[in-house]
Structure formats: C-alpha cells, structure tokens
Design a protein around this motif. Structure first.
Motif, PDB file in Angstrom:
ATOM      1  N   ASP A  27       0.743  -1.208   0.083  1.00 23.19           N
ATOM      2  CA  ASP A  27      -0.065   0.027  -0.059  1.00 23.19           C
ATOM      3  C   ASP A  27       0.986   1.227   0.146  1.00 23.19           C
ATOM      4  O   ASP A  27       1.458   1.368   1.100  1.00 23.19           O
ATOM      5  CB  ASP A  27      -0.972  -0.026   1.193  1.00 23.19           C
ATOM      6  N   PRO A  28       1.215   2.153  -1.151  1.00 30.11           N
ATOM      7  CA  PRO A  28       1.959   3.098  -1.218  1.00 30.11           C
ATOM      8  C   PRO A  28       1.468   4.131  -0.138  1.00 30.11           C
ATOM      9  O   PRO A  28       2.526   4.915   0.394  1.00 30.11           O
ATOM     10  CB  PRO A  28       1.547   3.651  -2.700  1.00 30.11           C
ATOM     11  N   SER A  29       0.191   4.308   0.294  1.00 24.40           N
ATOM     12  CA  SER A  29       0.203   5.572   1.215  1.00 24.40           C
ATOM     13  C   SER A  29       0.449   5.053   2.595  1.00 24.40           C
ATOM     14  O   SER A  29       0.935   6.082   3.167  1.00 24.40           O
ATOM     15  CB  SER A  29      -1.526   5.618   1.066  1.00 24.40           C
ATOM     16  N   LEU A  47      11.969   1.847   1.707  1.00 18.79           N
ATOM     17  CA  LEU A  47      10.528   1.363   1.364  1.00 18.79           C
ATOM     18  C   LEU A  47      10.553   0.443   0.342  1.00 18.79           C
ATOM     19  O   LEU A  47      11.314   0.462  -0.563  1.00 18.79           O
ATOM     20  CB  LEU A  47       9.526   2.659   0.868  1.00 18.79           C
ATOM     21  N   PHE A  48       9.680  -0.580   0.631  1.00 19.70           N
ATOM     22  CA  PHE A  48       9.551  -1.906  -0.695  1.00 19.70           C
ATOM     23  C   PHE A  48       8.090  -2.283  -0.622  1.00 19.70           C
ATOM     24  O   PHE A  48       7.505  -2.279   0.392  1.00 19.70           O
ATOM     25  CB  PHE A  48      10.256  -3.146  -0.213  1.00 19.70           C
ATOM     26  N   GLY A  49       7.640  -2.354  -1.867  1.00 20.76           N
ATOM     27  CA  GLY A  49       6.329  -2.695  -2.142  1.00 20.76           C
ATOM     28  C   GLY A  49       6.160  -4.380  -2.115  1.00 20.76           C
ATOM     29  O   GLY A  49       4.998  -4.837  -2.104  1.00 20.76           O
ATOM     30  N   SER A  50       7.126  -4.993  -2.064  1.00 22.06           N
ATOM     31  CA  SER A  50       6.946  -6.482  -1.930  1.00 22.06           C
ATOM     32  C   SER A  50       8.420  -7.078  -1.548  1.00 22.06           C
ATOM     33  O   SER A  50       9.263  -6.464  -1.432  1.00 22.06           O
ATOM     34  CB  SER A  50       6.878  -7.059  -3.324  1.00 22.06           C
ATOM     35  N   ALA A  51       8.329  -8.400  -1.133  1.00 23.38           N
ATOM     36  CA  ALA A  51       9.327  -8.950  -0.653  1.00 23.38           C
ATOM     37  C   ALA A  51      10.538  -9.147  -1.675  1.00 23.38           C
ATOM     38  O   ALA A  51      11.635  -9.118  -1.410  1.00 23.38           O
ATOM     39  CB  ALA A  51       9.191 -10.303   0.085  1.00 23.38           C
ATOM     40  N   PRO A  52      10.222  -9.407  -2.945  1.00 23.67           N
ATOM     41  CA  PRO A  52      11.116  -9.473  -3.768  1.00 23.67           C
ATOM     42  C   PRO A  52      12.062  -8.173  -3.990  1.00 23.67           C
ATOM     43  O   PRO A  52      13.372  -8.276  -4.240  1.00 23.67           O
ATOM     44  CB  PRO A  52      10.576  -9.650  -5.303  1.00 23.67           C
ATOM     45  N   LEU A  66      12.441  -4.695  10.369  1.00 26.92           N
ATOM     46  CA  LEU A  66      11.762  -4.759   9.401  1.00 26.92           C
ATOM     47  C   LEU A  66      10.219  -4.533   9.888  1.00 26.92           C
ATOM     48  O   LEU A  66       9.907  -5.411  10.815  1.00 26.92           O
ATOM     49  CB  LEU A  66      12.096  -6.360   8.435  1.00 26.92           C
ATOM     50  N   VAL A  67       9.781  -3.762   9.125  1.00 27.51           N
ATOM     51  CA  VAL A  67       8.016  -3.654   9.404  1.00 27.51           C
ATOM     52  C   VAL A  67       7.490  -4.187   8.352  1.00 27.51           C
ATOM     53  O   VAL A  67       7.556  -3.656   7.114  1.00 27.51           O
ATOM     54  CB  VAL A  67       7.793  -2.023   9.614  1.00 27.51           C
ATOM     55  N   LEU A  68       6.858  -5.208   8.413  1.00 28.11           N
ATOM     56  CA  LEU A  68       6.336  -6.041   7.341  1.00 28.11           C
ATOM     57  C   LEU A  68       5.094  -6.373   7.338  1.00 28.11           C
ATOM     58  O   LEU A  68       4.568  -6.970   8.428  1.00 28.11           O
ATOM     59  CB  LEU A  68       7.492  -7.645   7.386  1.00 28.11           C
ATOM     60  N   ASP A  69       4.529  -6.166   6.296  1.00 25.76           N
ATOM     61  CA  ASP A  69       3.081  -6.688   6.087  1.00 25.76           C
ATOM     62  C   ASP A  69       2.781  -8.013   5.749  1.00 25.76           C
ATOM     63  O   ASP A  69       3.570  -8.713   5.223  1.00 25.76           O
ATOM     64  CB  ASP A  69       2.380  -5.672   4.933  1.00 25.76           C
ATOM     65  N   GLU A  74       2.890 -11.958  -4.238  1.00 23.71           N
ATOM     66  CA  GLU A  74       4.164 -13.076  -4.758  1.00 23.71           C
ATOM     67  C   GLU A  74       4.564 -13.712  -3.507  1.00 23.71           C
ATOM     68  O   GLU A  74       4.390 -14.906  -3.310  1.00 23.71           O
ATOM     69  CB  GLU A  74       5.188 -12.058  -5.257  1.00 23.71           C
ATOM     70  N   VAL A  75       5.140 -13.170  -2.443  1.00 27.56           N
ATOM     71  CA  VAL A  75       5.634 -13.819  -1.265  1.00 27.56           C
ATOM     72  C   VAL A  75       4.991 -13.147  -0.097  1.00 27.56           C
ATOM     73  O   VAL A  75       5.219 -11.948   0.264  1.00 27.56           O
ATOM     74  CB  VAL A  75       7.164 -13.938  -1.074  1.00 27.56           C
ATOM     75  N   SER A  76       4.428 -13.905   0.896  1.00 26.79           N
ATOM     76  CA  SER A  76       3.671 -13.391   2.059  1.00 26.79           C
ATOM     77  C   SER A  76       4.632 -13.170   2.891  1.00 26.79           C
ATOM     78  O   SER A  76       5.944 -13.422   2.831  1.00 26.79           O
ATOM     79  CB  SER A  76       2.605 -14.220   2.695  1.00 26.79           C
ATOM     80  N   GLY A  77       4.164 -12.224   3.995  1.00 18.87           N
ATOM     81  CA  GLY A  77       5.232 -11.900   5.093  1.00 18.87           C
ATOM     82  C   GLY A  77       5.649 -13.089   5.758  1.00 18.87           C
ATOM     83  O   GLY A  77       7.025 -13.084   6.368  1.00 18.87           O
ATOM     84  N   LEU A  78       4.926 -13.887   6.142  1.00 20.23           N
ATOM     85  CA  LEU A  78       5.318 -15.118   6.875  1.00 20.23           C
ATOM     86  C   LEU A  78       6.276 -15.952   5.964  1.00 20.23           C
ATOM     87  O   LEU A  78       7.192 -16.477   6.759  1.00 20.23           O
ATOM     88  CB  LEU A  78       3.991 -16.090   7.228  1.00 20.23           C
TER      89      LEU A  78
END
Length: 221
Positions: A27-29, A47-52, A66-69, A74-78
């Motif tokens: 989420d960019p916002s 800032l990163f939009g995804s794990a990759p 790491l603050v991780l959603d 693609e790759v979930s936080g878990l």
C-alpha cells in the motif's frame, strides 16, 4: 538474492551507522505515512512494495529492523520471514496486518517476530515497537562484533595455548593442567601467560568468559 551487509569486522562500527527501518507493504499510502512518521523521529527509512524488492537490495550496515505486512503479493510476510531465517539473516521483524488472527500471530511470534500490530495502529505503538526492535538489533550486532574479534584472536594461539585455555576455562589449576597435558607446571604457566596476552585477558575471569563465548570446551568433551 539478498545482499548481506559488511561483516562486523568490516563495518564502520554501530556508532557511525544510523539505524534504519525497512518497510515492506504493497500500500503506497501506508508506506509513505510510515516513512514520514519514522523520519520525524530521526530514523532512516527504506521502502519496498514487496518482498522480492527487498530481496534484490543491500541490507543496511547498521542497526535495522523490518516492518512487514503479513499479506503481500508474490511472497507473503510469513513466507518471507521463513526465507530470511533460512538465509541466516536475523533482522527483528514487526508484522502488520489488517486481517490478523490468533494462529497467524502465534506462528509469526514463534518464528522470532518481535511484535504483531493490527491495522489501524497508533503511531506510538509502532514507534515503541521499532525502538525496541532497533535496540535488540544493536545488541545482537555488538555481540557479533565481540565474537568476531575473539575468533580472530583465538586464531593467533598455538595448539598448546588453545588446549591450556580450554583447561583453564574448566577451573583447573596449573598443576592439574600440567598433569592432564603431561607437561611441567612452569611450561603451563608460560603457555597461560602467553595466551592471556594474545587474547587481551586481564584476569582469569576474563579468559573464562572468552572461552565460554567461543564455545571452547575441555579436550575430550
């Protein structure tokens, strides 16, 4: 592929490198809001939009977390948490989720997450969690730095000196060590004096702590 930071012996030292928060959320916002919040208290943010995206970046050289959603494309936080663990990367992780449930939270915490925040959360909650995570990483890096220095020092010891160090760490006296090694007591004293000088140990207690940190056991154990 994750590019690792410099090793403890190669880095400039924790005091010279500012702490960094790595935010991964699609989420960019929210990314921008968290960036503004962390920067407002003087913390660097990436800032990163995804794990990759993070996987293809170089990790910070200084204290970081790491603050991780937990729900990412693609790759979930878990899944990403698992990947980091397998790669031997031990960043403290604070999970965020808008759809959290108890089993998911338990799994994340068992795998080493330091906190699990449900959106929307208060600014102070995330700031407190990040402060704790950064302090944890500072302490880990300091332990790693000390251990790296000890490993360098112990490599300067001769096999005999290393053996004497192992016996000293078990509490044996010079006379007892001499009997175990079939050496004269004076020879043991010489080895002990040399190894303490090489290791920078001022007292016997210092040497015992060093041996414990290095995992040095008595010969035969």
């Amino acid at each position: 592929m994750i590019q690792r930071p410099a090793s403890p012996s190669q880095s400039q030292g924790n005091g010279a490198v500012p702490p960094t928060v790595l935010v991964v959320d699609d989420d960019p916002s929210l990314r921008e809001a968290l960036s503004s919040l962390f920067r407002s208290v003087g913390t660097r943010v990436e800032l990163f939009g995804s794990a990759p995206e993070l996987l293809n970046s170089r990790l910070p050289d200084g204290p970081s977390c790491l603050v991780l959603d937990i729900r990412l494309p693609e790759v979930s936080g878990l899944e990403f948490q698992t990947q980091l663990g397998k790669a031997g990367i031990h960043l403290p992780i604070i999970f965020m989720t808008g759809h959290g449930d108890i089993p998911m939270s338990v799994r994340a915490m068992k795998a080493g997450a330091v906190d699990f925040l449900t959106k929307p959360f208060r600014d102070q909650d995330i700031l407190d969690a990040v402060a704790g995570a950064l302090e944890r990483d500072r302490q880990r890096r300091e332990r790693d730095r000390v251990l790296s220095e000890l490993q360098s020092l112990v490599r300067t010891l001769t096999p005999r000196e290393r053996e004497v160090m192992a016996f000293v760490a078990t509490g044996l006296m010079n006379k007892q060590i001499a009997g175990e090694m079939q050496l004269s007591e004076i020879t043991v004293k010489i080895h002990r004096g040399r190894l303490m000088k090489k290791m920078g140990a001022r007292t016997l207690a210092d040497l015992v702590k060093m041996a414990g940190a290095l995992g040095i056991d008595a010969p035969g154990k």
